[in-house]
Design an enzyme around this catalytic site. Structure first.
Site, PDB file in Angstrom:
ATOM      1  N   HIS A 192       0.829  -1.211   0.000  1.00 18.02           N
ATOM      2  CA  HIS A 192       0.000   0.000   0.000  1.00 18.02           C
ATOM      3  C   HIS A 192       0.861   1.257   0.000  1.00 18.02           C
ATOM      4  O   HIS A 192       2.056   1.211   0.294  1.00 18.02           O
ATOM      5  CB  HIS A 192      -0.919   0.007   1.225  1.00 18.02           C
ATOM      6  CG  HIS A 192      -0.184   0.118   2.527  1.00 18.02           C
ATOM      7  ND1 HIS A 192       0.377  -0.973   3.158  1.00 18.02           N
ATOM      8  CD2 HIS A 192       0.110   1.195   3.314  1.00 18.02           C
ATOM      9  CE1 HIS A 192       0.976  -0.575   4.274  1.00 18.02           C
ATOM     10  NE2 HIS A 192       0.832   0.744   4.390  1.00 18.02           N
TER      11      HIS A 192
ATOM     12  N   HIS B  46      -2.609  10.335   6.563  1.00 17.70           N
ATOM     13  CA  HIS B  46      -2.426   9.193   7.469  1.00 17.70           C
ATOM     14  C   HIS B  46      -1.820   9.624   8.801  1.00 17.70           C
ATOM     15  O   HIS B  46      -2.156   9.080   9.853  1.00 17.70           O
ATOM     16  CB  HIS B  46      -1.533   8.155   6.780  1.00 17.70           C
ATOM     17  CG  HIS B  46      -1.265   6.918   7.565  1.00 17.70           C
ATOM     18  ND1 HIS B  46      -2.247   6.229   8.244  1.00 17.70           N
ATOM     19  CD2 HIS B  46      -0.102   6.222   7.781  1.00 17.70           C
ATOM     20  CE1 HIS B  46      -1.715   5.176   8.839  1.00 17.70           C
ATOM     21  NE2 HIS B  46      -0.416   5.154   8.578  1.00 17.70           N
TER      22      HIS B  46
END
Length: 209
Positions: A54, A60
């Protein structure tokens, strides 16, 4: 191997794949079968964005950071170099200075530290924050690692994450590199067009150039 052949460097996603402790387990099931629908099987997928191979978006680790759809997709396609950095506890400027990285835009690091997608590692080699400015000076725009994170697993500061994106370097995690040689490749690791996401699973593939 023919130079035209693409090589998969992604972790296969299945119900046995390891996830971050406490994160959403991966699950795929046929929720509407061909027998029920009369024509097709329809699957249902439940997963954390940070399962398997990923990319991370700045959102994030930064509430004001860019989300996946804001990222430049050009970064995830193009020439890449694989180098071996096995048997190191951490990787920074010092460990990379001996490698010829001039002209490299995408760098994939093989640590060979953990090759079991079904088991989440207890300790991983990590990137030190000083690597960011070094990579930036070389013109590198993407760094890929064969572990779940560029920072230590129990770290809350995420210095490498912050410094990498501060220097314009995108992050690709959990690539599989033990079956490929060092050298130069063409890389494709495109994220999904997720509007508000903090990351995205990718199907990462390479071919020699």
């Amino acid at each position: 191997m023919k130079t035209s052949e693409w090589i998969d460097i992604s972790q296969p996603l299945n119900n046995n794949i390891a996830t971050w402790p406490g994160d959403t387990p991966f699950s795929y099931e046929v929720s509407w079968s061909k027998e029920e629908s009369g024509s097709v099987n329809v699957g249902k997928l439940t997963m954390s964005i940070h399962t398997g191979t990923h990319i991370d978006a700045p959102f994030h680790f930064d509430n004001d950071g860019k989300k996946v759809l804001d990222l430049d997709v050009q970064v995830y396609v193009g020439p890449a170099r694989i180098i071996d950095v096995s048997n190191l506890e951490s990787i920074g400027k010092k460990e990379l200075e001996s490698f010829h990285l001039e002209g490299v835009e995408r760098l994939l690091l093989r640590t060979s530290s953990h090759g079991k997608a079904e088991e989440f590692p207890e300790v991983i080699p990590h990137l030190r924050a000083d690597i960011a400015s070094f990579l930036s000076e070389k013109g590198i725009r993407l760094i890929g690692v064969d572990v779940p994170s560029v920072d230590p697993l129990d770290d809350k500061e995420l210095a490498a994450h912050h410094q990498l994106f501060k220097h314009g370097i995108h992050i690709l995690e959990n690539v599989v590199l033990d079956h490929v040689a060092d050298g130069d490749y063409e890389l494709i690791a495109l994220p999904l067009a997720l509007t508000d996401a903090d990351g995205s699973p990718v199907r990462a593939v390479i071919r020699p150039i």
